[in-house]
Scaffold this motif. Structure first.
Motif, short mmCIF file in Angstrom:
data_model
loop_
_atom_site.label_atom_id
_atom_site.label_comp_id
_atom_site.label_asym_id
_atom_site.label_seq_id
_atom_site.Cartn_x
_atom_site.Cartn_y
_atom_site.Cartn_z
N UNK A 170 15.66 2.49 2.85
CA UNK A 170 14.29 2.67 3.33
C UNK A 170 13.40 1.68 2.60
N UNK A 228 10.34 0.07 2.67
CA UNK A 228 9.00 -0.03 3.23
C UNK A 228 7.90 -0.13 2.19
N UNK A 229 8.03 0.59 1.12
CA UNK A 229 6.92 0.69 0.19
C UNK A 229 6.91 -0.49 -0.76
N UNK A 268 7.22 -0.57 -3.86
CA UNK A 268 8.22 -0.60 -4.92
C UNK A 268 9.57 -1.03 -4.37
N UNK A 288 12.21 -4.47 -4.94
CA UNK A 288 13.66 -4.41 -4.98
C UNK A 288 14.26 -5.48 -4.07
N UNK A 309 -3.60 0.48 13.45
CA UNK A 309 -3.25 1.90 13.48
C UNK A 309 -1.73 2.06 13.38
N UNK A 310 -1.29 2.69 12.33
CA UNK A 310 0.13 2.99 12.24
C UNK A 310 0.99 1.90 11.64
N UNK A 360 17.13 7.91 13.92
CA UNK A 360 16.08 7.73 12.94
C UNK A 360 14.83 7.13 13.57
N UNK A 365 11.20 7.07 13.98
CA UNK A 365 10.11 7.65 13.18
C UNK A 365 8.96 8.03 14.10
#
Lengths: 371, 598
Positions: free
Chosen positions: B9, B11-12, B14, B18, B66-67, B462, B464
């Motif tokens: 995952x 996305x963020x 942090x 990586x 948006x999103x 998956x 989302x």
């Protein structure tokens, strides 16, 4: 998920509400600007609507409008603009009246024959536009408008006494001859105030059929998919030419039914004074009712109310055309407000989905970090 | 189909660090000192301290929709008088970034500096005033006007519309070697000439910094070379060019600096003198390139799809929609506009795909891929040829019958052909499979079962989304694509057409989609894979074919072929069997019928 449903319902109600409120305000502005008391005519209309005989007239008129609006809505659901409902309805009423007057069958069979002939005639007339669009790419807007004009002339010619018409003794009016009593649809008597045409109930029942076919059958899904995205529908396996023709045929058949409440319930013959413009009011109603059978029901009642309640304005010293102005303003308000609400709804949902995903997403990453 | 619990995952912020860490693995030795892919915590690119102020300096640019976060903390420095390539996958955020630089959109955060001076653009007019010009991917020219008229249109105040304007146009044209004829009608010009008119248009308005958005997407190879000559000319005159692309070979040919964008953020810079396409590709997609080495063959001898002599002529084709005269082509294959009627869009195409085989088609967009797909799906009637699926002749079958017969379809343009954008997800799950279980029984829809199955797809693939009642339009592109893949796979297709299956899809979803295709292949699925992403083609395919001007001109073994070799064949420069070791006789005229017989 429930939240989105509630949102959608709120937006669905917000559109018509915004349209109606602004239409009524605009009507009052028009009245005030022309120096007429803006409140009084509306008050008289509401008062008229309170009388039982007017109410029966409204319900009867609404039945006719309901069928015309369903016919338009079927087209709308697949992005076809059938402006020809008016011509289809009049031609169907005339031909079915001729057939019904010429043949006498026992009870229900007679009625059934008239109804089937009306549907076939309407379907045929709309089918011309459908075939032209599917085979030659002719815009159905143009062809149906022209077919309306052709229908008017065709009816005028057919109803001449040397053709199919009958001249009533001592009158200039041309008719198609009286349909025998076996072809009269039983009515619901409301005592002294009048009677509700029996076919009105069939009209409203057709709303249920309309809902079922569109929302619960494969055919309905294909039709809606074609309306939502022609290219996606084609890729999904819808034969777009066939769909255009089928939708026009069904739309025309329902349009053909619009004349039945009056023909089977009251006039029992087609005359030159048969109401014109039913198809156009049907367009307004389908727009206002957002093609939904329930929405169309209320919109049809509203339009019938404006028609019948404004008829009495003359006697109070106001022009009854106030009703026509009101109907026109509703059309404009509907188109504008629905587009506004639609855009707002899409934006709002995208935002909400984004927010929810951002929230849900943060949770997932936390889990991942922990793991 | 099993669930996919193991997705990275990424996305963020942090996880972004990586990914950065993972990329440094691929650059053990920095390519070159001044432009080495240095990334400080702010994501700044370190450049030579002695340079003059950079032509463009973007810092910390963030743009949210948006999103989605389209751009996040972007940092780019463009030196004056250079060609700076901005590369990244479709959907990586390149176009959004350029719209920000051109004043079409305002960034939520970050600063823009032009020639060392900080600026804020509210409209493209502001950007033009600062000497920025943009050549859009889709040309914005009036066909029925001459070149001169098109150039002065909207810029009448600059040099008038008469002799002075003509003189200026000729001046610019000569200075940069554009070779523009001011009195030619634009409708008579080819794509490359139109592009030159577009470039001239922005130069005429005084642009010193040119943004070219995917300029090579519509060009044939020779035209690409000519364009690159023009760009070098511009550069030598001191102008700055920002060149957006996802074609690595071209970028390496023309660029002085390269900045890579991935998932909306700058992930590094590279020196075109030392970087290889593979390194760039890995930077572009992260360390998730499919590795051809680990692939085990599942190809069987049983033919699933056989195509013989498929031919489609331009203009003569029967199109499904009567009012659309141009075949339903994606908007970006604008080469169709100049295709004269009668030209063969598909010319005697023959191929066989076996059970468990993925056949990849490589080719520059607009060389017949769309027509091949539409002919196989039944959306377009071919002028000649026979299509056989699992032993049955389906040439005359309708789209629906073919879908029921086991053809799955991941369309190249999901918005036009794959989704009903304003309908809820569960209705989109029904689309294309309305006659099949669980969507309907005996002509009656079963919304309950369809909804339940949509929930399963959302879970297993998956997707989302907060629920299955939201409209398809409110999902991101990657999630829309996962829904489509899940839907098509749910009907156990025998044969899958996958057109750009991971276009505009984020890295995580990309790997998921690849895995779904691989897994189905193991179970005997035959796949026709069409992609512009050569690494995807090489990584997934068992057999490769190259399409050029409607003909299959070459074939290759994905285990040995390199993207460069494929790229050469895609331009029509090579044909026959592509093999580095050369133990086959390469047929010079590109006739692949022999290969068919194998």
């Amino acid at each position: 998920m429930k939240k989105f449903d509630k949102d959608r319902l709120l937006l669905a109600i917000a559109g018509p509400l915004l349209a109606l409120v602004s239409a009524f305000v605009l009507t009052m502005i028009v009245l005030a600007a022309t120096g007429i008391n803006p409140i009084e005519p509306l008050r008289i209309m509401v008062e008229n609507g309170g009388y039982e005989d007017v109410q029966i007239l409204i319900v009867n008129q609404a039945g006719t409008y309901y069928l015309a609006a369903l016919a338009v809505a079927i087209g709308f659901r697949m992005n076809l603009f059938n402006i020809g409902v008016d011509g289809q309805y009049r031609l169907a009423a005339m031909i079915s009246a001729v057939v019904g007057g010429a043949i006498a069958l026992p009870g229900p069979l007679h009625i059934l024959l008239i109804v089937v002939v009306a549907m076939l005639t309407g379907a045929f007339w709309a089918g011309i536009a459908g075939v032209l669009k599917a085979k030659r790419g002719v815009s159905e807007v143009v062809s149906t408008i022209m077919l309306n004009a052709i229908a008017t002339s065709l009816i005028a010619w057919l109803i001449l006494p040397k053709n199919l018409g009958v001249q009533v003794e001592g009158s200039n009016d041309l008719t198609t001859g009286e349909i025998a009593q076996s072809g009269w649809f039983p009515a619901l008597s409301m005592g002294d105030s009048g009677e509700i045409y029996g076919f009105t109930f069939i009209a409203f029942a057709l709303g249920v059929v309309y809902w079922f076919v569109l929302n619960r059958t494969r055919f309905g899904f294909d039709l809606r998919a074609s309306g939502a995205s022609e290219s996606a529908a084609a890729a999904s396996g819808v034969d777009s030419k066939k769909m255009i023709i089928t939708a026009m045929l069904i739309s025309g058949a329902v349009a053909g039914l619009s004349g039945m409440p009056v023909l089977l319930g009251e006039s029992h013959t087609y005359t030159l004074v048969f109401p014109v413009g039913v198809g156009f009011t049907g367009i307004t109603i389908a727009l206002l009712g957002r093609n939904s059978p329930v929405g169309i029901f209320f919109a049809a009642l509203l339009m019938a109310f404006i028609d019948k309640a404004s008829a009495g304005l003359d006697t109070a010293g106001y022009a009854k055309e106030i009703g026509t102005i009101m109907k026109g303003l509703i059309v404009i308000a509907v188109v504008v407000s629905y587009e506004l609400i639609r855009r707002y709804g899409i934006r709002r949902q995208q935002q909400k989905v984004g927010e929810e995903l951002a929230a849900g997403h943060a949770m997932k990453t936390e889990k991942e970090v922990a793991a | 189909m099993t669930t996919w619990p193991y997705w990275p995952r990424v996305f963020t912020s942090d996880s972004a660090t990586r990914v950065e860490a993972s990329w440094t693995r691929y650059f053990h030795s920095p390519p070159c000192p001044p432009c080495l892919p240095l990334l400080s915590r702010q994501g700044e690119c370190v450049i030579n301290a002695s340079s003059p102020p950079p032509a463009v300096e973007l810092h910390g640019i963030t743009k949210r929709f948006p999103g989605v976060v389209a751009n996040k903390d972007i940092a780019i420095t463009v030196r004056k008088g250079t060609v700076h390539a901005l590369i990244g996958e479709n959907g990586a955020g390149k176009s959004t970034l350029m719209k920000i630089l051109y004043g079409m959109q305002k960034p939520d955060e970050g600063t823009i500096a032009i020639d060392g001076e900080q600026v804020a653009f509210n409209t493209p007019g502001d950007a033009i005033a600062r000497g920025i010009g943009m050549v859009h991917q889709h040309f914005m020219l009036a066909d029925n006007l001459t070149v001169l008229e098109n150039v002065v249109l909207g810029g009448e105040k600059l040099y008038g519309i008469g002799a002075k304007a003509r003189k200026k146009i000729m001046e610019i044209s000569d200075a940069y070697g554009l070779g523009v004829r001011p009195d030619a009608l634009v409708e008579d010009l080819g794509v490359a000439d139109r592009q030159r008119v577009e470039i001239l248009k922005v130069l005429y308005r005084g642009a010193k910094i040119l943004i070219l958005d995917e300029p090579t997407a519509v060009l044939v190879p020779q035209e690409v070379d000519a364009l690159f000559d023009n760009l070098r000319e511009l550069k030598s005159e001191g102008l700055t060019v920002i060149f957006i692309s996802h074609k690595l070979g071209e970028v390496l040919k023309v660029a002085d600096d390269i900045t890579v964008i991935r998932r909306g953020t700058t992930v590094g810079t590279a020196d075109p003198r030392t970087a290889t396409p593979k390194q760039l590709a890995e930077l572009m997609v992260g360390a998730e390139l499919p590795s051809p080495e680990t692939r085990e063959s599942t190809v069987t001898d049983v033919p699933m799809l056989q195509v013989a002599g498929l031919t489609v002529a331009a203009g003569g084709a029967v199109v499904a929609e009567p009012e659309v005269l141009v075949p339903a082509a994606p908007a970006d294959s604008s080469t169709h506009e100049v295709v004269e009627a009668g030209r063969l869009l598909l010319d005697d195409v023959s191929l066989t795909i076996h059970k468990g085989e993925i056949l990849g088609i490589a080719g520059v967009e607009g060389n017949g891929q769309t027509e091949l797909i539409e002919a196989l799906m039944g959306m377009m009637a071919p002028d000649a040829g026979v299509i056989t699926l699992d032993g049955a002749d389906i040439t005359k079958m309708s789209v629906r019958k073919r879908r029921e017969g086991g053809i799955g379809y991941i369309p190249e343009d999901r918005h036009r052909h794959g989704l009903l954008l304003e309908s809820p997800l569960w209705e989109n799950r029904i689309l294309g499979h309305v006659t099949e279980a669980p969507n309907s029984k005996k002509g009656i829809l079963d919304p309950k079962a369809a909804r339940k199955d949509t929930e399963r797809i959302v879970r297993e693939y998956d997707v989302r989304t907060p629920g299955i009642d939201v409209t398809a339009a409110s999902l991101s592109g990657g999630n829309q694509q996962k829904l489509i893949v899940g839907r098509e796979m749910s009907h156990n297709p025998k044969f899958l057409i996958a057109a750009h299956p991971t276009r505009g899809v984020d890295v995580g979803a990309q790997a998921q989609i690849w895995d779904a295709i691989r897994e189905a292949r193991r179970e005997g699925l035959a796949v026709l894979l069409i992609s512009a992403d050569l690494d995807e083609l090489i990584g997934l395919s068992d057999t490769l074919r190259v399409i050029y001007r409607g003909r299959l001109v070459a074939d290759a073994d994905p285990a040995t072929v390199t993207p460069e070799e494929l790229g050469t064949a895609m331009t029509g420069a090579a044909s026959g069997h592509l093999e580095a070791t050369d133990n086959h006789s390469a047929a010079a005229d590109g006739d692949t019928t022999e290969d068919e017989a194998r």
